[in-house]
Design a protein around this motif. Structure first.
Motif, PDB file in Angstrom:
ATOM      1  N   VAL A   1       0.647  -1.502  -0.027  1.00  0.00           N
ATOM      2  CA  VAL A   1       0.010   0.177   0.187  1.00  0.00           C
ATOM      3  C   VAL A   1       0.804   1.198   0.133  1.00  0.00           C
ATOM      4  N   PHE A   2       0.679   2.038  -0.929  1.00  0.00           N
ATOM      5  CA  PHE A   2       1.366   3.538  -0.913  1.00  0.00           C
ATOM      6  C   PHE A   2       0.655   4.442  -0.463  1.00  0.00           C
ATOM      7  N   PRO A   3       1.102   5.055   0.641  1.00  0.00           N
ATOM      8  CA  PRO A   3       0.488   6.208   1.315  1.00  0.00           C
ATOM      9  C   PRO A   3       1.105   7.466   0.486  1.00  0.00           C
ATOM     10  N   PRO A   4       0.354   8.961   0.849  1.00  0.00           N
ATOM     11  CA  PRO A   4       1.216   9.632   0.078  1.00  0.00           C
ATOM     12  C   PRO A   4       2.439  10.189   0.299  1.00  0.00           C
ATOM     13  N   ARG A   5       3.281  10.193  -0.951  1.00  0.00           N
ATOM     14  CA  ARG A   5       4.808  10.365  -0.405  1.00  0.00           C
ATOM     15  C   ARG A   5       5.434  11.417  -1.624  1.00  0.00           C
TER      16      ARG A   5
ATOM     17  N   GLN B   1       5.411  15.877  -6.194  1.00  0.00           N
ATOM     18  CA  GLN B   1       6.728  16.419  -6.546  1.00  0.00           C
ATOM     19  C   GLN B   1       6.803  17.463  -5.388  1.00  0.00           C
ATOM     20  N   THR B   2       8.093  17.641  -4.761  1.00  0.00           N
ATOM     21  CA  THR B   2       8.454  18.585  -3.908  1.00  0.00           C
ATOM     22  C   THR B   2       9.884  19.121  -4.595  1.00  0.00           C
ATOM     23  N   GLU B   3      10.021  20.492  -4.184  1.00  0.00           N
ATOM     24  CA  GLU B   3      11.103  21.221  -4.425  1.00  0.00           C
ATOM     25  C   GLU B   3      12.532  20.970  -3.430  1.00  0.00           C
ATOM     26  N   VAL B   4      11.692  20.495  -2.262  1.00  0.00           N
ATOM     27  CA  VAL B   4      12.896  20.319  -1.228  1.00  0.00           C
ATOM     28  C   VAL B   4      13.387  19.034  -1.268  1.00  0.00           C
ATOM     29  N   VAL B   5      14.772  18.793  -1.303  1.00  0.00           N
ATOM     30  CA  VAL B   5      15.241  17.454  -1.498  1.00  0.00           C
ATOM     31  C   VAL B   5      15.260  17.032  -0.191  1.00  0.00           C
ATOM     32  N   GLU B   6      15.202  17.684   1.095  1.00  0.00           N
ATOM     33  CA  GLU B   6      15.278  16.996   2.297  1.00  0.00           C
ATOM     34  C   GLU B   6      13.991  16.504   2.617  1.00  0.00           C
ATOM     35  N   ASP B   7      12.628  16.772   2.027  1.00  0.00           N
ATOM     36  CA  ASP B   7      11.329  16.283   2.292  1.00  0.00           C
ATOM     37  C   ASP B   7      11.078  15.346   1.480  1.00  0.00           C
ATOM     38  N   ALA B   8      12.034  14.671   0.836  1.00  0.00           N
ATOM     39  CA  ALA B   8      11.570  13.536  -0.469  1.00  0.00           C
ATOM     40  C   ALA B   8      11.624  12.346   0.273  1.00  0.00           C
TER      41      ALA B   8
ATOM     42  N   LYS C   1      21.649   8.325   5.127  1.00  0.00           N
ATOM     43  CA  LYS C   1      22.141   7.728   6.646  1.00  0.00           C
ATOM     44  C   LYS C   1      21.051   8.242   7.515  1.00  0.00           C
ATOM     45  N   GLU C   2      20.811   9.599   7.516  1.00  0.00           N
ATOM     46  CA  GLU C   2      19.722  10.079   8.560  1.00  0.00           C
ATOM     47  C   GLU C   2      18.457   9.446   8.037  1.00  0.00           C
ATOM     48  N   ASN C   3      18.086   9.080   6.947  1.00  0.00           N
ATOM     49  CA  ASN C   3      16.552   8.697   6.537  1.00  0.00           C
ATOM     50  C   ASN C   3      16.852   7.387   5.765  1.00  0.00           C
ATOM     51  N   LYS C   4      16.720   6.238   6.499  1.00  0.00           N
ATOM     52  CA  LYS C   4      17.172   4.875   5.743  1.00  0.00           C
ATOM     53  C   LYS C   4      16.002   4.576   4.834  1.00  0.00           C
ATOM     54  N   GLY C   5      14.638   4.998   4.911  1.00  0.00           N
ATOM     55  CA  GLY C   5      13.592   4.950   4.099  1.00  0.00           C
ATOM     56  C   GLY C   5      13.999   5.418   2.784  1.00  0.00           C
TER      57      GLY C   5
ATOM     58  N   MET D   1       9.542  -0.235 -11.060  1.00  0.00           N
ATOM     59  CA  MET D   1      10.876  -0.246 -10.463  1.00  0.00           C
ATOM     60  C   MET D   1      10.650   0.203  -8.991  1.00  0.00           C
ATOM     61  N   VAL D   2      10.040   1.227  -8.873  1.00  0.00           N
ATOM     62  CA  VAL D   2       9.977   1.798  -7.480  1.00  0.00           C
ATOM     63  C   VAL D   2       8.950   0.965  -6.534  1.00  0.00           C
ATOM     64  N   PHE D   3       7.969   0.183  -7.233  1.00  0.00           N
ATOM     65  CA  PHE D   3       7.276  -0.970  -6.538  1.00  0.00           C
ATOM     66  C   PHE D   3       8.532  -2.234  -5.996  1.00  0.00           C
ATOM     67  N   ARG D   4       9.205  -2.145  -6.883  1.00  0.00           N
ATOM     68  CA  ARG D   4      10.268  -3.247  -6.497  1.00  0.00           C
ATOM     69  C   ARG D   4      11.119  -3.130  -5.596  1.00  0.00           C
ATOM     70  N   THR D   5      11.649  -1.741  -5.294  1.00  0.00           N
ATOM     71  CA  THR D   5      12.474  -1.288  -4.430  1.00  0.00           C
ATOM     72  C   THR D   5      11.686  -1.107  -2.798  1.00  0.00           C
ATOM     73  N   TYR D   6      10.417  -0.744  -2.982  1.00  0.00           N
ATOM     74  CA  TYR D   6       9.655  -0.875  -1.866  1.00  0.00           C
ATOM     75  C   TYR D   6       9.363  -2.139  -1.305  1.00  0.00           C
ATOM     76  N   ALA D   7       9.276  -3.122  -2.438  1.00  0.00           N
ATOM     77  CA  ALA D   7       9.221  -4.578  -2.051  1.00  0.00           C
ATOM     78  C   ALA D   7      10.324  -5.111  -1.289  1.00  0.00           C
ATOM     79  N   GLY D   8      11.440  -4.515  -1.003  1.00  0.00           N
ATOM     80  CA  GLY D   8      12.767  -4.911  -0.636  1.00  0.00           C
ATOM     81  C   GLY D   8      13.684  -5.239  -1.551  1.00  0.00           C
ATOM     82  N   ASP D   9      13.334  -5.296  -2.864  1.00  0.00           N
ATOM     83  CA  ASP D   9      14.559  -5.766  -3.789  1.00  0.00           C
ATOM     84  C   ASP D   9      14.988  -4.459  -4.462  1.00  0.00           C
ATOM     85  N   SER D  10      16.305  -3.947  -3.748  1.00  0.00           N
ATOM     86  CA  SER D  10      17.048  -2.874  -4.524  1.00  0.00           C
ATOM     87  C   SER D  10      18.265  -3.215  -4.887  1.00  0.00           C
ATOM     88  N   LYS D  11      18.994  -2.258  -5.327  1.00  0.00           N
ATOM     89  CA  LYS D  11      20.304  -2.252  -6.063  1.00  0.00           C
ATOM     90  C   LYS D  11      20.041  -3.205  -7.177  1.00  0.00           C
TER      91      LYS D  11
END
Ligand code: SAM
Ligand code: SF4
Length: 497
Positions: free
Chosen positions: A38-42, A72-79, A109-113, A152-162
């Motif tokens: 389930v994808f909440p607003p991001r 879309q956000t213009e602030v990279v820290e909010d992404a 490092k600060e935001n593992k998600g 591809m985004v689904f795949r990463t959120y499902a745990g299959d990154s890299k």
């Protein structure tokens, strides 16, 4: 539910999980279900490098990601998701991208998600290495896979990154519909992808693949829908080499331009980028006949030297190029021309460089984009021994630019006193005053003062009289504000443009 593109800029097929919107009964929040996630607003932050094609691709990415609950956000820290859409054409954009990517290490490092993806031309050729080298990078994807971004985004959120995806879309037709995410009256419409030219300095054929065109009727229907349903008034037809549009289907750019003449409500049609080799007599005639076609043409020449053009594999001589300009000016005496120049190509001699300055005098371009030659691996030129130093390249580039500025100042001075109709695109503060700006039909930007500070002219059509023009800037005064729609029946009054 998102629409699927059977044969577009991507590999998405109908077998994978699809996005489905639903409301959370307890919170009332809109959520998206895709497979068992389930994808909440991001929020997504996207950085684009390079040409209009890349900006257009980024817009396409954003429009897909909307279906996965991203805004879309213009602030990279909010992404929650950071995407880079990269350009490999020259070193400069490449280096900027690497430094941005490096900086994100701390944020991750600060935001593992945080999810980080790299798309575009660098990802096509170096995606696998990037994934290995940058621990904080989750995935890489080439330009031909952008319609599969949600998978591809689904795949990463499902745990299959890299992972890295750089496959080509091998379907026989190039078929897409244009997606727009903005509320502006201007749209880019991709009509051809890839490039078959293999200029010896250029990486594009290796990152964007073989030429493939959309069918003329599909483009026509797409533009008609954009105009009718989304209020688009100005369309830029896009491709790396739009002049070879339609070859495989016995269709042509000239035919497309003439067909788009009858789209009611379309005011202005532009196209980019062109290769001089494929400029046909029909296309030249269209520049005289088509009322909606911009009176600006960007026609990259790259060099004024026959021998350099030969080493570049450009397939034309300076004489042929100048002959094209002459024919275009005959077909449309008001046409405004611009070009691209590469300074200091491999082993360029002083004499060859002088030939470029000479061509600038003869061609009388309205403006030029000029670059120092930048060696790109994989290209033919990168395998040649090169005796020219970067200092000489830099000096030649500056000389070309200074030479052109003198020519440009003379051409622009002739604009003073003329009234031009522009589509106002925004405002800036200019010497302490708020000024609005917009482009003329022939692609020159004019800045002007509003009648009152409160006046909001964004995306209005306005007639503006030029009061001052230098090589690099054009100032004017407002003559008439037409509002959001170009006045009917007057859009072809040449004196106004
Ligand atoms: N298709 C267009 C054409 O035929 O000229 C140009 C597209 S290319 C992506 C945009 C511009 O980048 C080119 O016109 C050229 O001037 C410049 N360019 C491409 N490769 C380059 C390189 N290796 N070094 C410097 N400039 C380069
Ligand atoms: Fe690159 Fe343009 Fe030459 Fe194609 S035609 S290889 S995009 S410079």
């Amino acid at each position: 539910m998102s629409e699927l593109n059977p044969t577009g800029l991507g590999l998405r097929d109908s077998s994978g999980p699809k996005e489905e919107w639903f409301k959370d009964d307890s919170t009332g929040e809109s959520l998206v279900r895709m497979g068992d996630l389930v994808f909440p607003p991001r929020k997504v932050w996207i950085k684009t490098f390079g040409c209009q094609m890349n900006y257009h691709d980024s817009e396409r990415l954003l429009s897909h990601l909307k279906n996965l609950n991203f805004t879309q956000t213009e602030v990279v820290e909010d992404a929650d998701l950071v995407l880079f859409n990269t350009c490999a054409v020259r070193d400069l954009a490449n280096n900027k991208f690497y430094s941005h990517l490096g900086n994100l290490k701390h944020q991750k490092k600060e935001n593992k998600g945080l999810v980080i993806g790299v798309g575009g031309c660098v990802a096509q050729t170096e995606g696998k290495d990037l994934i290995k080298k940058y621990q904080h990078l989750d995935f890489a994807f080439g330009p031909d896979t952008i319609d599969s971004i949600n998978d591809m985004v689904f795949r990463t959120y499902a745990g299959d990154s890299k992972f890295s995806v750089n496959s080509w879309d091998r379907s026989s037709d190039f078929s897409i519909d244009t997606k727009i995410t903005h509320g502006t009256p201007q749209a880019f419409v991709n009509i051809i992808k890839g490039c078959n030219k293999y200029c010896t300095y250029c990486i594009v054929p290796y990152t964007r693949g073989k030429e493939r065109s959309r069918r003329l009727q599909e483009v026509y229907d797409d533009v008609r829908k954009l105009v009718e349903y989304s209020g688009i008034q100005e369309v830029m037809l896009l491709g790396q080499n739009v002049n070879s549009y339609g070859k495989e289907n016995n269709e042509s750019l000239a035919e497309l331009i003439m067909k788009l003449e009858d789209v009611n409500g379309l005011e202005l049609l532009r196209y980019t980028t062109s290769h001089p080799y494929d400029v046909s007599d029909e296309l030249i005639a269209a520049h005289g006949e088509a009322k909606k076609l911009s009176r600006h043409l960007h026609l990259p020449v790259q060099s004024g030297s026959a021998t350099v053009l030969q080493r570049m594999n450009r397939e034309y001589t300076p004489e042929h190029y100048l002959g094209l300009l002459e024919k275009l000016r005959k077909a449309n005496p008001d046409i405004v021309l611009s070009t691209d120049i590469i300074a200091g190509f491999v082993n360029e001699t002083e004499q060859e460089h002088q030939a470029t300055l000479d061509l600038l005098d003869k061609a009388q371009f309205d403006f030029i984009y000029s670059y120092a030659y930048s060696e790109r691996s994989k290209t033919r030129a990168s395998r040649w021994e090169d005796h020219l130093t970067d200092d000489i390249r830099g000096a030649r580039l500056r000389e070309i630019q200074a030479h052109q500025l003198k020519i440009q100042a003379n051409i622009r001075a002739k604009m003073v006193g003329n009234t031009y109709r522009i589509l106002v695109s925004g405002s800036n503060i200019f010497k302490g005053e708020k000024k609005w700006k917009g482009r003329t039909n022939c692609n020159r930007i004019i800045h002007f003062l509003p009648e009152t500070d409160e006046q909001n002219l964004k995306w209005h059509w306005a007639d503006v009289r030029v009061t001052e023009a230098t090589a690099l800037s054009c100032q004017g005064e407002l003559v008439k504000d037409w509002g959001r729609r170009a006045p009917k029946g007057e859009s072809v009054d040449y004196k106004l443009w």
